[in-house]
Design an enzyme around this catalytic site. Structure first.
Site, PDB file in Angstrom:
ATOM      1  N   ASP A 134       0.828  -1.216   0.000  1.00 54.17           N
ATOM      2  CA  ASP A 134       0.000   0.000   0.000  1.00 54.17           C
ATOM      3  C   ASP A 134       0.860   1.263   0.000  1.00 54.17           C
ATOM      4  OD1 ASP A 134       0.959  -0.121   2.627  1.00 54.17           O
ATOM      5  OD2 ASP A 134      -1.008   0.039   3.582  1.00 54.17           O
ATOM      6  N   TYR A 159      12.084   2.999  -0.872  1.00 52.79           N
ATOM      7  CA  TYR A 159      11.437   1.671  -0.917  1.00 52.79           C
ATOM      8  C   TYR A 159      10.139   1.733  -1.713  1.00 52.79           C
ATOM      9  CZ  TYR A 159       8.294  -2.073   0.576  1.00 52.79           C
ATOM     10  OH  TYR A 159       7.381  -3.100   0.580  1.00 52.79           O
ATOM     11  N   LYS A 163       9.021   0.002  -5.318  1.00 55.37           N
ATOM     12  CA  LYS A 163       7.886  -0.914  -5.478  1.00 55.37           C
ATOM     13  C   LYS A 163       6.897  -0.350  -6.505  1.00 55.37           C
ATOM     14  CE  LYS A 163       7.026  -4.262  -3.669  1.00 55.37           C
ATOM     15  NZ  LYS A 163       7.380  -5.683  -3.990  1.00 55.37           N
TER      16      LYS A 163
HETATM   17  P1  NAD Z   1      11.581  -9.747   3.425  1.00 54.15           P
HETATM   18  O1  NAD Z   1      12.601  -8.671   3.344  1.00 54.15           O
HETATM   19  O2  NAD Z   1      11.325 -10.425   4.726  1.00 54.15           O
HETATM   20  O3  NAD Z   1      11.932 -10.898   2.369  1.00 54.15           O
HETATM   21  C1  NAD Z   1      12.334 -10.625   1.065  1.00 54.15           C
HETATM   22  C2  NAD Z   1      12.977 -11.883   0.513  1.00 54.15           C
HETATM   23  O4  NAD Z   1      13.339 -11.629  -0.865  1.00 54.15           O
HETATM   24  C3  NAD Z   1      14.268 -12.281   1.226  1.00 54.15           C
HETATM   25  O5  NAD Z   1      14.249 -13.661   1.513  1.00 54.15           O
HETATM   26  C4  NAD Z   1      15.372 -11.936   0.227  1.00 54.15           C
HETATM   27  O6  NAD Z   1      16.512 -12.788   0.335  1.00 54.15           O
HETATM   28  C5  NAD Z   1      14.647 -12.114  -1.094  1.00 54.15           C
HETATM   29  N1  NAD Z   1      15.219 -11.308  -2.181  1.00 54.15           N
HETATM   30  C6  NAD Z   1      15.468  -9.977  -2.182  1.00 54.15           C
HETATM   31  N2  NAD Z   1      15.959  -9.596  -3.376  1.00 54.15           N
HETATM   32  C7  NAD Z   1      16.011 -10.720  -4.147  1.00 54.15           C
HETATM   33  C8  NAD Z   1      16.436 -10.975  -5.480  1.00 54.15           C
HETATM   34  N3  NAD Z   1      16.934  -9.988  -6.262  1.00 54.15           N
HETATM   35  N4  NAD Z   1      16.340 -12.241  -5.955  1.00 54.15           N
HETATM   36  C9  NAD Z   1      15.879 -13.251  -5.173  1.00 54.15           C
HETATM   37  N5  NAD Z   1      15.481 -13.063  -3.897  1.00 54.15           N
HETATM   38  C10 NAD Z   1      15.545 -11.817  -3.402  1.00 54.15           C
HETATM   39  O7  NAD Z   1      10.244  -9.105   2.849  1.00 54.15           O
HETATM   40  P2  NAD Z   1       8.729  -9.417   3.195  1.00 54.15           P
HETATM   41  O8  NAD Z   1       8.302  -8.543   4.311  1.00 54.15           O
HETATM   42  O9  NAD Z   1       8.537 -10.870   3.278  1.00 54.15           O
HETATM   43  O10 NAD Z   1       8.039  -8.862   1.879  1.00 54.15           O
HETATM   44  C11 NAD Z   1       7.843  -9.705   0.735  1.00 54.15           C
HETATM   45  C12 NAD Z   1       7.179  -8.903  -0.375  1.00 54.15           C
HETATM   46  O11 NAD Z   1       5.919  -8.417   0.084  1.00 54.15           O
HETATM   47  C13 NAD Z   1       7.979  -7.681  -0.810  1.00 54.15           C
HETATM   48  O12 NAD Z   1       7.863  -7.582  -2.211  1.00 54.15           O
HETATM   49  C14 NAD Z   1       7.293  -6.525  -0.117  1.00 54.15           C
HETATM   50  O13 NAD Z   1       7.427  -5.346  -0.857  1.00 54.15           O
HETATM   51  C15 NAD Z   1       5.858  -7.005  -0.090  1.00 54.15           C
HETATM   52  N6  NAD Z   1       5.038  -6.480   1.014  1.00 54.15           N
HETATM   53  C16 NAD Z   1       5.486  -6.531   2.292  1.00 54.15           C
HETATM   54  C17 NAD Z   1       4.681  -6.067   3.330  1.00 54.15           C
HETATM   55  C18 NAD Z   1       5.131  -6.135   4.770  1.00 54.15           C
HETATM   56  O14 NAD Z   1       4.437  -5.596   5.649  1.00 54.15           O
HETATM   57  N7  NAD Z   1       6.231  -6.799   5.083  1.00 54.15           N
HETATM   58  C19 NAD Z   1       3.422  -5.536   3.032  1.00 54.15           C
HETATM   59  C20 NAD Z   1       2.994  -5.497   1.698  1.00 54.15           C
HETATM   60  C21 NAD Z   1       3.799  -5.992   0.704  1.00 54.15           C
END
Ligand code: NAD
Ligand code: TYD
Length: 355
Positions: A134, A159, A163
């Site tokens: 969001d 960030y 995104k």
């Molecule tokens: P996180 O940082 O815990 O995990 C991200 C994972 O992606 C890690 O395991 C990392 O090693 C891997 N990664 C990063 N770059 C990479 C690449 N180039 N190739 C392969 N692997 C790669 O993040 P999260 O909190 O689990 O978020 C996951 C997704 O959900 C993200 O895209 C984030 O933008 C989205 N998101 C997160 C939230 C939140 O509250 N955490 C909310 C909405 C959306």
């Protein structure tokens, strides 16, 4: 049938893989480069499970992604892989541009090359689901209506800008090349396996360690919180029935001020594991300098996914946060293991050496 999950060793990705395999026998190829946030211990319960194949690699590496798609006959990609922490993006935006924008671009190209060669049926049934946030919509004032899918992208941090850029690439690959994409924009998640650099797990582990609980600015910034397993069920539902080319906002109608979140965590810990000195954990709260460009409020209008796909969250904030605090109390070894050298370095850089 097989799906490719990227970033499946991170917080949400690992929860997604665990939930997927708890509910279906469809095999998962899990591609993750194992950045500081990737943790195979999250997936320890899948050891020896032939339905899960882990591959260490970068979404930006076509030489890895192309053969994976072809060799396993992948029918859908769920793209979690990204750098995800706003504070880190302020200190070092380049990794966000590289992984979130350039990485998504290369992934889309590898997927497009594979998809365009599929026979007609495989082509129409194929899906590329992009997991977004969001935060791409920017910041709301106190009385603004919640974000709908029609809100323009107005990102404010490196960030969220990265995104937003990846969302635009995904959209363009559908409109220009016909790639069958879906995008979800979800609010803040919390739950098991959340890396303790983010608000909720940081407060839990700092409280238990007797450390300060750093609240940025006045603590009145508002986030809309969703238990991670509800996010996973929303993604499964969108993958199953979402309309190609559409975006779906995902949220739990749980707007809370940061200070209230921190107080709630403290109260739960007071009940579940009281401080040895009989004092309240809330005494550890410390107001610190605000985050530069700090977004004031996020709120998700989740009516589209509810109306079109019948999705609703299973947890309220009260049930979800209780489960989360309990999980951290039950898993001290997981916490100790993630608090490695690189984690210490980050904490020192962000909060000072005494934190
Ligand atoms: P996180 O940082 O815990 O995990 C991200 C994972 O992606 C890690 O395991 C990392 O090693 C891997 N990664 C990063 N770059 C990479 C690449 N180039 N190739 C392969 N692997 C790669 O993040 P999260 O909190 O689990 O978020 C996951 C997704 O959900 C993200 O895209 C984030 O933008 C989205 N998101 C997160 C939230 C939140 O509250 N955490 C909310 C909405 C959306
Ligand atoms: P965070 O978990 O980093 O998620 P995001 O910035 O993506 O929303 O932060 C959630 C909120 O908590 C955000 O308003 C910043 C605030 N915050 C603090 O007050 N102190 C902290 O130590 C951290 C990490 C976050």
């Amino acid at each position: 049938m097989t799906i490719l999950v990227t970033g499946g060793a991170g917080f949400i990705g690992s929860n997604f893989v665990l939930d997927w395999l708890a509910q279906s026998n469809e095999t998962v190829i899990n591609l993750d480069k194992l950045s500081y946030a990737g943790n195979l211990q999250n997936l320890a319960s899948l050891q020896g499970d032939s339905r899960h194949t882990f591959v260490q690699g970068d979404i930006g590496d076509a030489a890895v992604v192309g053969p994976l798609l072809r060799d396993h006959g992948v029918r859908a990609v769920v793209n979690f892989a990204a750098e995800s922490h706003v504070d880190r993006s302020i200190h070092g935006p380049e990794a966000f541009v590289q992984n979130n924008i350039v990485g998504t671009f290369h992934l889309l190209e590898a997927v497009r090359a594979y998809w365009s060669e599929l026979p007609a049926q495989g082509k129409s049934g194929f899906r590329f689901l992009h997991v977004s946030t969001d935060e791409v919509y920017g910041s709301l004032a106190k009385d603004d209506p919640a974000f709908t899918e029609r809100n323009p992208h107005e990102p404010n941090s490196p960030y969220s800008a990265s995104k937003a850029a990846s969302d635009h690439l995904v959209r363009a690959w559908h409109h220009t090349y016909g790639l069958p994409v879906l995008t979800t924009n979800c609010s803040n998640n919390y739950g098991p396996y959340h890396f303790p650099e983010k608000l909720i797990p940081l407060m839990i582990v700092n409280a238990l360690a007797g450390k300060p609980l750093p609240v940025y600015g006045d603590g009145q910034q508002i986030r809309d919180w969703l238990y991670v397993k509800d996010h996973c069920s929303a993604i499964r539902r969108v993958l199953e029935a979402g309309r190609v080319g559409e975006t779906y906002n995902v949220g739990g109608w749980n707007e809370k001020a940061n200070i209230d979140i921190v107080q709630t965590v403290c109260t739960l810990l007071d009940e579940l594991q009281p401080r040895a000195d009989g004092k309240r954990y809330a005494e550890q709260i410390t107001y610190v300098a605000d985050r530069p460009g700090h977004d004031r409020r996020y709120a998700i209008d989740a009516r589209k996914i509810e109306r079109e796909l019948g999705w609703k969250p299973a947890e309220t904030f009260d049930t979800g946060i209780a489960k989360t605090v309990r999980w951290y109390l039950d898993n001290p070894q997981w916490v100790a293991n993630v608090q490695s050298g690189s984690y210490r370095q980050w904490v020192n850089q962000q909060y000072g050496a005494q934190a």
